[in-house]
Design a protein around this motif. Structure first.
Motif, short mmCIF file in Angstrom:
data_model
loop_
_atom_site.label_atom_id
_atom_site.label_comp_id
_atom_site.label_asym_id
_atom_site.label_seq_id
_atom_site.Cartn_x
_atom_site.Cartn_y
_atom_site.Cartn_z
N LEU A 132 0.65 -1.23 0.07
CA LEU A 132 0.06 -0.10 0.03
C LEU A 132 0.92 1.31 0.10
CD1 LEU A 132 -2.97 -0.89 2.58
CD2 LEU A 132 -3.03 -0.98 0.06
N ALA A 133 1.96 1.32 0.74
CA ALA A 133 2.72 2.45 0.76
C ALA A 133 3.32 2.57 -0.64
CB ALA A 133 3.92 2.36 1.62
N LEU A 134 3.67 1.55 -1.56
CA LEU A 134 4.32 1.75 -2.64
C LEU A 134 3.16 2.30 -3.60
CD1 LEU A 134 6.04 1.13 -5.22
CD2 LEU A 134 5.21 -1.27 -5.29
N ILE A 135 1.84 1.62 -3.60
CA ILE A 135 1.06 2.08 -4.64
C ILE A 135 0.20 3.33 -4.04
CG2 ILE A 135 0.64 -0.35 -5.53
CD1 ILE A 135 -1.95 -0.29 -4.23
N ASN A 136 0.42 3.81 -2.90
CA ASN A 136 -0.51 5.07 -2.34
C ASN A 136 0.54 6.48 -2.29
OD1 ASN A 136 -2.76 3.48 -2.57
ND2 ASN A 136 -2.80 3.15 -0.42
N SER A 137 1.41 6.09 -2.05
CA SER A 137 2.40 7.28 -1.56
C SER A 137 2.65 8.15 -2.85
CB SER A 137 3.36 6.98 -0.71
OG SER A 137 4.58 8.05 -0.35
N PRO A 138 2.68 9.62 -2.47
CA PRO A 138 3.19 10.32 -3.89
C PRO A 138 4.66 10.23 -3.90
CG PRO A 138 2.38 11.52 -1.78
CD PRO A 138 1.96 10.05 -1.75
N LEU A 139 5.32 9.89 -2.66
CA LEU A 139 7.00 9.72 -2.97
C LEU A 139 7.08 8.73 -3.53
CD1 LEU A 139 7.71 10.30 0.83
CD2 LEU A 139 7.69 11.97 -0.98
N HIS A 140 6.47 7.70 -3.98
CA HIS A 140 6.85 6.51 -4.78
C HIS A 140 6.07 6.39 -6.22
CE1 HIS A 140 7.13 5.20 -0.16
NE2 HIS A 140 8.28 5.64 -0.68
N LYS A 141 5.69 7.40 -6.70
CA LYS A 141 5.23 7.40 -8.00
C LYS A 141 5.86 6.78 -8.99
CE LYS A 141 2.07 11.15 -7.71
NZ LYS A 141 1.59 12.83 -8.18
#
Length: 428
Positions: free
Chosen positions: A405-414
């Motif tokens: 979820l952190a991968l697909i939801n965070s703007p830092l990981h686009k």
């Protein structure tokens, strides 16, 4: 994310997914179970990062406030309150760390590959149970656990459904991808089989169909569906006898089977067993099926103001007095466990909080990641309302979940998200 904090995250993954191995190696010493807590707290506390804009932050604090107010109302100590809620707290704080401490694309691939290997090595624990111990042991869940069996249904469901979704959206599959997916599916099946769990033989086909239905419009539009049709048919042909084999060899489902039944008779008998099981009662008239226990607890709570508002206390769900008072012997799921322990407000906040961190997206919008969020949300809702407390009593599902979820939801990981889901670097 600093190198030390990243290594602590790897350590968390390792200990969460090998906890059962350490419990057995250390002869079930009580302190062995806290090896996971130490690793998790170390990761969270070291260079702690907080951002109030992280999805779910307001509801999380409302959840915490409610939890401690309920604890005070029920005369529970702070330690009792924390022990009951700690895995939910860990889940969110891990999510906050990974969501807000930017990882570059190379590091994301390292983290995901390591996570996949933590899934695959569960084969070792399952094979040990099957061949060395020579039996199916409900509490032994791969290398992950030695004390709880429901994870042996939810873990295979979670990883297999996501692996199937990944397969559907890959335009071309390299032989290494085929091998890794095969090992993931094998690990998932053996975890369920070695633990003797029955639920996997019902839920897995249903969720595969759900994944296919959710993906179908995008697959048709992109032209992927025709390419995947042969693979889908092949998976179905392989899956049916595997499920039949599991049913024949699963405790409970096979009690009325002679071994001479046709496929249709095996399936029919298994559904009859499941229906009977869901509505069963014990010799004292207490509910022991999940469906009738859930109905019983909800009905009791609506007619009991104290139970409705604050529950009867943390850690009371297994007390004989509570079970007699509420009329259940078995069959609690995550929602009813929370309801008995802390009332409706706490229970609803827990669901809202988890739903927000799953569904709130501030990153790129891809068809695959959109369906992935929906799939994870469905698995959570099914588990929490209809099957078990796995999302609130351990990190065996949650840790993989919050990393994804952190991968697909965070703007830092686009950029990392785009690279992960549009390249084949994951298997190189």
């Amino acid at each position: 994310m600093s190198k030390v904090k990243l290594n602590l995250l790897f350590l968390c993954l390792f200990f969460v997914y090998t906890q059962g191995m350490w419990e057995r190696t250390l002869f079930f010493l009580p302190d062995a179970t806290y090896i996971v807590d130490v690793a998790i707290v170390a990761f969270i506390v070291f260079q702690f990062k907080w951002n109030p804009r992280t999805p779910g932050s307001k509801v999380f604090f409302a959840f915490l406030l409610t939890a401690f107010l309920v604890g005070i109302t029920n005369s529970d100590s702070i330690s009792e309150t924390f022990l009951y809620t700690r895995f939910t707290i860990y889940t969110y704080l891990i999510y906050v760390q990974v969501y807000n401490l930017g990882l570059d694309t190379k590091t994301w691939f390292r983290l995901l590959k390591f996570s996949v290997w933590m899934i695959i090595i569960q084969v070792l624990g399952s094979l040990y149970t099957i061949f060395f111990l020579g039996e199916q042991i409900e509490g032994y869940v791969g290398l992950m656990s030695s004390s709880g069996g429901t994870t042996a249904t939810i873990f295979p469901l979670f990883v297999s459904s996501i692996a199937f979704l990944y397969y559907l959206f890959r335009s071309q599959m390299l032989w290494k991808e085929w091998l890794i997916l095969l090992l993931v599916f094998l690990s998932a099946f053996l975890v369920g089989y070695a633990s003797g769990k029955r639920g996997i033989y019902f839920t897995l086909p249903v969720f595969f169909i759900i994944v296919l239905i959710m993906a179908f419009p995008i697959l048709i539009k992109s032209g992927f569906f025709k390419r995947k049709l042969i693979g889908i048919v092949s998976i179905t042909i392989v899956l049916i006898p595997v499920l039949i084999f599991g049913i024949f060899n699963s405790r409970g489902l096979n009690y009325s089977l002679s071994g001479n039944e046709s496929y249709s008779e095996v399936v029919s008998n298994s559904f009859s067993f499941a229906e009977e099981y869901e509505s069963a009662t014990d010799e004292y008239g207490r509910t022991i099926g999940r469906s009738n226990t859930t109905t019983q607890i909800i009905d009791k709570s609506l007619s009991d103001p104290t139970l409705f508002i604050s529950g009867v206390g943390y850690g009371t769900t297994k007390e004989e007095s509570t079970m007699l008072r509420l009329g259940y012997g078995y069959g609690l799921v995550g929602f009813t466990r929370d309801l008995i322990s802390a009332g409706w407000i706490f229970s609803v906040l827990a669901v809202i909080f988890m739903s927000l961190i799953i569904s709130r997206n501030h990153s790129v919008k891809l068809g695959l990641t959109k369906i992935l969020r929906r799939l994870i949300l469905l698995i959570f809702l099914y588990t929490h309302f209809f099957y078990s407390s796995d999302f609130t009593v351990s990190l065996k599902i949650n840790l993989l979940m919050v990393i994804l979820l952190a991968l697909i939801n965070s703007p830092l990981h686009k950029n990392a998200s785009l690279e992960v889901f549009t390249s084949n670097r994951l298997i190189k």
